[in-house]
Enzyme design. Sequence first.
Site, PDB file in Angstrom:
ATOM      1  N   GLY A  31       0.436  -4.153 -16.149  1.00 12.12           N
ATOM      2  CA  GLY A  31      -0.457  -4.786 -17.116  1.00 12.12           C
ATOM      3  C   GLY A  31      -1.814  -4.118 -17.225  1.00 12.12           C
ATOM      4  O   GLY A  31      -2.000  -2.987 -16.773  1.00 12.12           O
ATOM      5  N   ASP A  35      -4.012   3.100 -23.597  1.00 16.70           N
ATOM      6  CA  ASP A  35      -3.239   4.001 -24.461  1.00 16.70           C
ATOM      7  C   ASP A  35      -2.167   4.791 -23.700  1.00 16.70           C
ATOM      8  O   ASP A  35      -1.197   5.248 -24.305  1.00 16.70           O
ATOM      9  CB  ASP A  35      -4.171   4.972 -25.192  1.00 16.70           C
ATOM     10  N   HIS A  37      -0.189   3.494 -21.413  1.00 17.34           N
ATOM     11  CA  HIS A  37       0.985   2.612 -21.461  1.00 17.34           C
ATOM     12  C   HIS A  37       1.617   2.625 -22.852  1.00 17.34           C
ATOM     13  O   HIS A  37       2.840   2.600 -22.996  1.00 17.34           O
ATOM     14  CB  HIS A  37       0.585   1.176 -21.118  1.00 17.34           C
ATOM     15  N   GLY A 149       5.072   7.239 -16.193  1.00 19.84           N
ATOM     16  CA  GLY A 149       4.051   8.250 -16.459  1.00 19.84           C
ATOM     17  C   GLY A 149       4.026   9.330 -15.387  1.00 19.84           C
ATOM     18  O   GLY A 149       4.223   9.053 -14.201  1.00 19.84           O
ATOM     19  N   GLU A 150       3.750  10.556 -15.831  1.00 18.02           N
ATOM     20  CA  GLU A 150       3.593  11.664 -14.876  1.00 18.02           C
ATOM     21  C   GLU A 150       2.278  11.541 -14.113  1.00 18.02           C
ATOM     22  O   GLU A 150       2.049  12.265 -13.157  1.00 18.02           O
ATOM     23  CB  GLU A 150       3.669  13.004 -15.621  1.00 18.02           C
ATOM     24  N   ASP A 152       1.484   9.228 -12.177  1.00 20.31           N
ATOM     25  CA  ASP A 152       1.903   8.851 -10.819  1.00 20.31           C
ATOM     26  C   ASP A 152       3.048   9.781 -10.425  1.00 20.31           C
ATOM     27  O   ASP A 152       4.222   9.398 -10.441  1.00 20.31           O
ATOM     28  CB  ASP A 152       2.305   7.376 -10.795  1.00 20.31           C
ATOM     29  N   GLN A 155       5.377   8.953  -7.530  1.00 22.00           N
ATOM     30  CA  GLN A 155       6.167   7.768  -7.896  1.00 22.00           C
ATOM     31  C   GLN A 155       7.358   8.169  -8.759  1.00 22.00           C
ATOM     32  O   GLN A 155       8.490   7.715  -8.548  1.00 22.00           O
ATOM     33  CB  GLN A 155       5.272   6.775  -8.647  1.00 22.00           C
TER      34      GLN A 155
END
Length: 284
Positions: A31, A35, A37, A149-150, A152, A155
């Site tokens: 949450g 932009d 996300h 997303g890259e 992270d 991750q």
Amino acid sequence: MLIVESLSVLRQHIREWRQAGKRIALVPTMGNLHDGHMTLVDEARRHADIVVVSVFVNPMQFDRADDLARYPRTLQEDCEKLNRRRVDLVFAPAPSEIYPQGMDTQTYVEVPGLSTMLEGASRPGHFRGVATIVSKLLNLVQPDVACFGEKDYQQLALIRKMVADMGYGTEIVGVPIVRAKDGLALSSRNGYLTSEQRKLAPGLYQVMNTVAEKLRQGERSLDEILALAAAELNEKGLRSDDLQIRDADSLEALSEQSKAAVILMAAWLGQARLIDNMVVTLTR
Ligand SMILES: Nc1ncnc2c1ncn2[C@@H]1O[C@H](COP(=O)(O)OP(=O)(O)OP(=O)(O)O)[C@@H](O)[C@H]1O
Ligand SMILES: CC(C)(CO)[C@@H](O)C(=O)[O-]
Ligand code: BAL
């Protein structure tokens, strides 16, 4: 747009879409959407008929109680943004819905190696929490595609390994880092910066670029490069935390065989621990 809090209602909608032959994409988030996300949501839409976004501040991945307590929770604004993006379903469960017996006895997923190195060493237990919640979300939503997303970087590598090792049928799509005009990677935690600190924050990206340039020019004395980078960060008003140059695929130390390096940077600025990364192809 549906806003769903319970597992059973989520499952019911997923079942109906599956029966209608729809392709489903999942975008997991915590949450406080920005932009970065939204770029994940747009990418998800390119891959599927139905886009599901989860908004869940996952307590299991926080190693510090203060970090969890102050993490920004802005569900109403998030839903307004997602509705404008024509998202089909927002899954926003309470922690008690995800961990009804609490977290102490919760079954967990641990990805060996990747869980405990680098960010995993700085944030003990963090990646166990990430792997466990992502695994649970993949089981609940059974998406054809899931976008991460890259930003992270570790991750994303961990999730790719978990999905491959466990035989999940979901395709994992990595989305390039979305930056502000001055280079700062967008992040919910940027909201912790004062306006003065926000002006200093692009220092992280600038220093990362100087490291990348040195690698491109063939410099390979990594300790020296990183020591200089730490000093530059500190001069720019940040507090260098963990700076690493690793093999971009394995995240292990660079070797003669490495085709690309990844620069992984973490630095403190006031209350915010900022992270960033950049991949550099190694030609010599
Ligand atoms: N600037 C960005 N560019 C691309 N993807 C991003 C960016 N910021 C976040 N993401 C991705 O969005 C997804 C959800 O991340 P999350 O909700 O934790 O947001 P965040 O901004 O990374 O917050 P924080 O790092 O402060 O927890 C993750 O896959 C993350 O990698
Ligand atoms: C993938 C994720 C949503 C799991 O809680 C989180 O780690 C994040 O926001 O990157
Ligand atoms: N975006 C990564 C999630 C976290 O920092 O906990």
